[in-house]
Structure formats: structure tokens, C-alpha cells
Design a protein around this motif. Sequence first.
Motif, PDB file in Angstrom:
ATOM      1  N   PHE A 120       0.826  -1.208   0.000  1.00  0.00           N
ATOM      2  CA  PHE A 120       0.000   0.000   0.000  1.00  0.00           C
ATOM      3  C   PHE A 120       0.859   1.255   0.000  1.00  0.00           C
ATOM      4  O   PHE A 120       0.625   2.191  -0.763  1.00  0.00           O
ATOM      5  CB  PHE A 120      -0.937  -0.013   1.219  1.00  0.00           C
ATOM      6  CG  PHE A 120      -1.857   1.171   1.288  1.00  0.00           C
ATOM      7  CD1 PHE A 120      -2.917   1.305   0.402  1.00  0.00           C
ATOM      8  CD2 PHE A 120      -1.649   2.170   2.237  1.00  0.00           C
ATOM      9  CE1 PHE A 120      -3.762   2.407   0.461  1.00  0.00           C
ATOM     10  CE2 PHE A 120      -2.491   3.272   2.303  1.00  0.00           C
ATOM     11  CZ  PHE A 120      -3.550   3.383   1.416  1.00  0.00           C
ATOM     12  N   ASN A 123       2.695   1.750  -3.225  1.00  0.00           N
ATOM     13  CA  ASN A 123       1.772   2.218  -4.256  1.00  0.00           C
ATOM     14  C   ASN A 123       1.500   3.706  -4.111  1.00  0.00           C
ATOM     15  O   ASN A 123       1.398   4.437  -5.104  1.00  0.00           O
ATOM     16  CB  ASN A 123       0.459   1.426  -4.165  1.00  0.00           C
ATOM     17  CG  ASN A 123      -0.197   1.267  -5.521  1.00  0.00           C
ATOM     18  OD1 ASN A 123       0.332   1.689  -6.539  1.00  0.00           O
ATOM     19  ND2 ASN A 123      -1.371   0.658  -5.534  1.00  0.00           N
ATOM     20  N   SER A 204      -3.642   4.545  -5.713  1.00  0.00           N
ATOM     21  CA  SER A 204      -3.401   3.488  -4.727  1.00  0.00           C
ATOM     22  C   SER A 204      -4.719   2.897  -4.242  1.00  0.00           C
ATOM     23  O   SER A 204      -4.847   1.674  -4.092  1.00  0.00           O
ATOM     24  CB  SER A 204      -2.587   4.024  -3.544  1.00  0.00           C
ATOM     25  OG  SER A 204      -3.255   5.089  -2.890  1.00  0.00           O
ATOM     26  N   SER A 205      -5.721   3.749  -3.995  1.00  0.00           N
ATOM     27  CA  SER A 205      -7.016   3.258  -3.535  1.00  0.00           C
ATOM     28  C   SER A 205      -7.712   2.448  -4.623  1.00  0.00           C
ATOM     29  O   SER A 205      -8.315   1.405  -4.344  1.00  0.00           O
ATOM     30  CB  SER A 205      -7.916   4.430  -3.115  1.00  0.00           C
ATOM     31  OG  SER A 205      -7.356   5.138  -2.033  1.00  0.00           O
ATOM     32  N   GLN A 208      -6.175  -0.969  -4.790  1.00  0.00           N
ATOM     33  CA  GLN A 208      -6.531  -1.749  -3.612  1.00  0.00           C
ATOM     34  C   GLN A 208      -7.991  -2.195  -3.670  1.00  0.00           C
ATOM     35  O   GLN A 208      -8.309  -3.360  -3.425  1.00  0.00           O
ATOM     36  CB  GLN A 208      -6.313  -0.911  -2.344  1.00  0.00           C
ATOM     37  CG  GLN A 208      -4.866  -0.653  -1.999  1.00  0.00           C
ATOM     38  CD  GLN A 208      -4.218  -1.853  -1.321  1.00  0.00           C
ATOM     39  OE1 GLN A 208      -3.504  -2.617  -1.962  1.00  0.00           O
ATOM     40  NE2 GLN A 208      -4.469  -2.028  -0.051  1.00  0.00           N
TER      41      GLN A 208
END
Length: 318
Positions: A120, A123, A204-205, A208
Motif C-alpha cells: 500500500f 503504491n 493506490s485506492s 486496492q
Amino acid sequence: MSGSTSPPHSKPLWIQFLQSTFFTAAVGTALTSVVSTPAEVIKTRLQLQGELMSSSNAQRIYKGPFHGLWVIAKTEGVRGVWKGLVPGIWYQIAMNGTRLTFHHHIKDIVGAHPENRFFFFRNILAAGTAGILGAMIGSPLYLVKVRLQSACSVASVAVGHQHHYTGMIEAIQSIFKKEGVRGLWRGVEGQMLRVGVGSSVQLSSYDQIKHFIGSFEFFQRYPGLLPMVSAFITSFPVAVAMNPVDCVATRLYNQPVVNGKGTLYTGPFNCLRRTLQEEGMKGLYKGTFANYVRLGPHTVCTFVFWEQTKKLVALLDE
């Protein structure tokens, strides 16, 4: 004498370009501008409304995104709702073409892959770095876009400093003539913060969320909905994280300039301090709902159009 082997067949350069991440990302995000420009216009004006004034003294011309769009359409016509569309399209091509291209390469460099430790945070680093590079490239176009969108010929509904340009080309020529190349990159620091924060959260979100909900049976049965739902969920944290620096960037770009210097702010942190001092935290979150209204469709369309563009150009191999 051994037979020579012929080199493998390579694609023509024009096909390689059409299939590049830069081209597919640029086309996908440019199409998004047509959808998101009205929300971008009212977001800009809400962020400039009551600039450096306490809420008790500021006049609320625009009472929210939907009321604001109605006021703009009523006083400036439908064209007013799509102000800044042309530089907005070119900005998306320059910024997102660069950002999404470099994102993949930087992810490989920093090892931002799900199987690695601290995926995370890796990223976030990759997305933020790519966003900053894209912001530097696209900054002059965003500068022009903000100034065109804040401009209003009806004084009673005008907010912020008014820059009077007839269009994108005239704006670029005028800024260059008065301030040189440096003037075109005025406010770039605020834009780097804006896109760096937004890109860190968005990319990144999105990765994910897409990775997480992609394991659900529903999305395995309907994979075409996965990019759309992932992007829509992503837009909420992006709006919350990004709005303060978005507001700062808007104000840096739009402030009046005298003798090559901005008259209101010396930089992004000075703008942040002055806004907090005069308007409180509420000032930094002006236009947040408009930002979400913009980011929702914008994020969805960016990733959906990008995915579809990649599928279309992939047909060239067939």
C-alpha cells in the motif's frame, strides 16, 4: 554456412503509439473532460467565493454546486457551464498521459505489487511521484483553465480576481508576453501538491479496491462492472484528501499578478496559512461536494474510458 534468422516482425510505429499507455490514458481522460467540466467550473467558483473573508462578511452568490450551475446557466448561458473545456481537454492529455504512463514504470521500480511487503505504501509513493510529474507538465494548461472558468462577464455573480481572455491561445500568449515562460508555470507548486495528494489516494485506492472487490463472486460474474464500481468508491476519499490543496492551487493560479508577482500569496503554504487565518478550516473545504460531484463521474469515466480505449486499440493486433 548456417542460415540467417530473420528479425521478429515488429509493429509499425503508429500502432505502437496508439497502443501506448500515454495515448490510451490521454484519450480516455480527454473524453472525461466533456463530462466533468460543468462540475469543474462551479468547483472553481465556490473555492474563490468569499476568498480571504470571514463567513459573516462573504456574500454567497453560489449556494452549492447545483444552485451555482443554475446561476451560471441563467446569467452566462449554457456556454458558461462549459468554460475552460478546451484547455481542460489538453490538460488531461498532458497530465494524465504523463501520470498514468509513469505510474506503471514507477510501480515496477519501487516494487509496488500486491505480493510485496508494504504494498500500500509503495503504491502511494509510486502514484504520488507520477502525479507530481504529470502536474509539472500540465500546469500551464491548468492555469489557463482556472482563469477562464473563474472569468464572468456579469459583475453581480463574479468571484475572485477576473482575468479577461478570449480563449486558451490568447491567454497563453498574454501570459507569456507579460511574464515570460516563468509566468506559464505560476502556481506549479500548488498543482504539484494537488495532483500528488490526489494521485496518491486515487491510484493506490483504486488498485486496492479493485483487487479487494474483484474477488467477490458478483464481479467475477460481471467483470465489466468492476472498473466502474472501483472508481466510484475511490472518488470519495480522493475528494476529502484533495480538496484543501485543490483550493490552494485554484487560488494561486487565479490571484492577480503585478510586476511578475502574485499580490495575495507567495506560495502554497502561505495561501494555506492565510486561508486558515481568515476563513478557518471551512475555507479549505469550500467546494468539497462540487469536487465529489466532479470526481465521481470523472474518476469513473477516467478508468472506464481508459479500459475501453485499451481494448479498442488492442484490436489492431488482430
